[in-house]
Structure formats: C-alpha cells, structure tokens
Design an enzyme around this catalytic site. Structure first.
Site, short mmCIF file in Angstrom:
data_model
loop_
_atom_site.label_atom_id
_atom_site.label_comp_id
_atom_site.label_asym_id
_atom_site.label_seq_id
_atom_site.Cartn_x
_atom_site.Cartn_y
_atom_site.Cartn_z
N ASP A 67 -10.32 -8.14 0.78
CA ASP A 67 -11.26 -7.71 1.81
C ASP A 67 -12.71 -7.66 1.31
O ASP A 67 -12.96 -7.75 0.10
CB ASP A 67 -10.84 -6.34 2.39
CG ASP A 67 -10.39 -5.37 1.30
OD1 ASP A 67 -10.86 -5.51 0.16
OD2 ASP A 67 -9.58 -4.48 1.60
N ASN A 137 -3.81 6.85 3.88
CA ASN A 137 -3.24 6.74 5.23
C ASN A 137 -2.24 5.59 5.34
O ASN A 137 -1.84 5.21 6.44
CB ASN A 137 -4.36 6.56 6.27
CG ASN A 137 -5.17 5.28 6.06
OD1 ASN A 137 -4.87 4.49 5.15
ND2 ASN A 137 -6.19 5.06 6.88
N HIS A 139 -2.77 2.43 4.43
CA HIS A 139 -3.31 1.08 4.67
C HIS A 139 -3.12 0.19 3.44
O HIS A 139 -3.06 0.67 2.31
CB HIS A 139 -4.76 1.11 5.15
CG HIS A 139 -5.80 1.45 4.10
ND1 HIS A 139 -7.04 1.92 4.44
CD2 HIS A 139 -5.80 1.35 2.75
CE1 HIS A 139 -7.74 2.10 3.34
NE2 HIS A 139 -7.03 1.77 2.30
N GLU A 144 -5.73 -0.81 8.76
CA GLU A 144 -5.61 0.62 9.05
C GLU A 144 -4.37 0.87 9.92
O GLU A 144 -3.86 -0.07 10.54
CB GLU A 144 -6.87 1.10 9.78
CG GLU A 144 -8.17 0.89 9.00
CD GLU A 144 -8.34 1.87 7.83
OE1 GLU A 144 -7.34 2.28 7.21
OE2 GLU A 144 -9.50 2.21 7.54
#
Ligand code: PGA
Length: 266
Positions: A67, A137, A139, A144
């Site tokens: 990313d 979380n 990801h 996400e």
C-alpha cells in the site's frame, strides 16, 4: 494456516528471514510482496544483515508493496516509498527499478491506477511470497473491516482506529493522509505464499479472531483461512489470547521435524 509461536519479535524476524532465504535460493527471479509499519522493521534489519554477510543477494529480486498513501510524493518523509528506501531498498543491492508501490495521484481515475498495479503484478508473474502485518482491527494492507473479500487494488478510506493507531508516526504539524491505495484481499490471496507477522499484546485480539473466528469482512485477515499456504508467525504476546495454544505448539513441532528433514516448503 501454519501457526508458529515464537518467543519474541526478534525470533519472528529471524524466522521470516529463513523463509525469504529459502525463496531466494529456489527462484532465479523471486517476486516478493512487502509491508510497511512497525512490525516488519526487525525483518528488514535481518535482511540487511544477511545481505551484508553475503547470505542474500537482491540483484534479481522484484518487490511489490501492499500500500501507499493517497496523493503523496514518493520523496515525502511520510511516504511508504521513503520508509522502504530507508529500511531496505537503499541498504541492499536491489535494482530500484524493480521495486513497486501502488500509487494514486489526483490526475487519473483511482480505479485505473489500481488496475494498472494489478496488471504490473500479473506481468511480473505473480507474487511468490507476500509479507503481511495485521492491524489491531484485523486489517491486512489497508483493507479495513467491511472490505470485500474479493477486493483488488483500490483507494480505501482509513478507519478512525487506523488513523489513531498511525498518528504516533506523524508530528503534530504534519498532514496525516486519510486515504490509501492498497492491494485488495483477493490480490493478497493470489500470492503463492503469505507470511503474516504479529508481535505484541495489542495484536492478540485480532490474531484470535483471524485464526479462530469466522471468515468475515469484519476481520479482513480471516480471509487467510482460505489461503493454501499461509504462515502465521507470532510472538508469545500476540498469541496470548489464542485458545488451544498447546495444540498449535504440537502441530509446529511435528512440522519442524518435516522441515528439518526436507527443508522449508516453498
Ligand atoms: P504495525 O501495523 O506493524 O505498525 O503494527 C501493522 C498493520 O497495520 O498492518
């Protein structure tokens, strides 16, 4: 999933280095998927050390990062290009032309820019081994919670939790991007092998959900349950909420016998 529980983050990095060395010894032109964040820093240090000791040669390696922030100049101190140069690319003998990060500027439709990255990976022959971290979380990359399990490289809006988690890396006067271009979950699942590394107590809940929870877009890393060759390297803290730890340790010691006899399987 091969779950390997190690004593500390240094052991996690050393173990990941062994898999990468194995890949380099088996492929003339290895294609490596890379990640940024705090977790892989130890790994990059190990890789640099191995290169300096002439145990690893990066001259024929091609890399694809997971990313990059939206509309950020590569030379910006906060770009993932800068992170990769500082931690790895400028410290080993890789041809910088063969290092790729997704980019997303405002000149072109982000959709096309994402598809162009997918095409580049395909043209290179696909990723042999993708390195991953995991967010608190759940990801992977910047996929996400609620990301489609079939997603491809695209622009994602970051969650509040990710922005808060990553704010530690930005000075008060620095702009923190709120969107990023990221490989999709399907892109990651296409890699022939994946290694997910997690260290520290703050990853324990996400790790438990990824391994023992349902496959769900609410925990994007759980999609790795569908991957044929997923290796999960955990330190004791990241593994601390896993039930059946003794079972995982026993499975790994059986695998270890096979690895000792036949080498790592890549
Ligand atoms: P971290 O990030 O390594 O900085 O904890 C991992 C991730 O968000 O994927």
């Amino acid at each position: 999933m091969q779950i390997i529980i190690l004593e500390n983050p240094e052991q996690v990095a050393k173990n990941a280095t062994q898999w990468i060395s194995e890949l380099f010894s088996k492929r003339t032109h290895p294609i490596l998927g890379l990640a940024t964040g705090s977790t892989p820093i130890n790994l990059y240090q190990e890789l640099v050390k191995s290169y300096q000791q002439e145990k690893l040669d990066f001259s024929k390696v091609t890399t694809f990062n997971l990313d990059e922030y939206h509309n950020i100049a590569p030379e910006n101190a906060q770009s993932y290009r800068t992170f990769m140069k500082e931690n790895l690319f400028d410290r080993v003998n890789i041809d910088q032309e063969n290092t790729h990060l997704p980019t997303c500027n405002n000149e072109q439709n982000p959709r096309w820019q994402g598809l162009a990255y997918e095409e580049k990976i395909k043209q290179a022959g696909g990723i042999d081994l993708q390195i991953l971290g995991i967010g608190g979380n759940g990801h992977i990359g910047f996929n996400e919670p609620t990301s489609s399990l079939s997603s491809r490289t695209r622009l994602k809006t970051l969650t509040e939790q990710t922005l808060v988690d990553n704010s530690r890396l930005f000075n008060a006067d620095e702009y923190q991007p709120t969107m990023a271009m990221t490989m999709g979950i399907a892109t990651i699942l296409d890699a022939k092998h994946v290694i997910l590394m997690a260290t520290g107590k703050n990853k324990a809940k996400a790790i438990k959900e990824m391994i023992t929870g349902p496959v769900t877009a609410m925990c994007p890393a759980s999609a790795l349950q569908m991957h044929e060759n997923a290796i999960i390297l955990l330190d004791e803290e990241a593994a601390s909420e896993l039930p059946n730890q003794q079972y995982f340790q026993r499975v790994d010691s059986e695998h270890q016998k096979i690895r000792d006899k036949y080498g790592l399987f890549l």
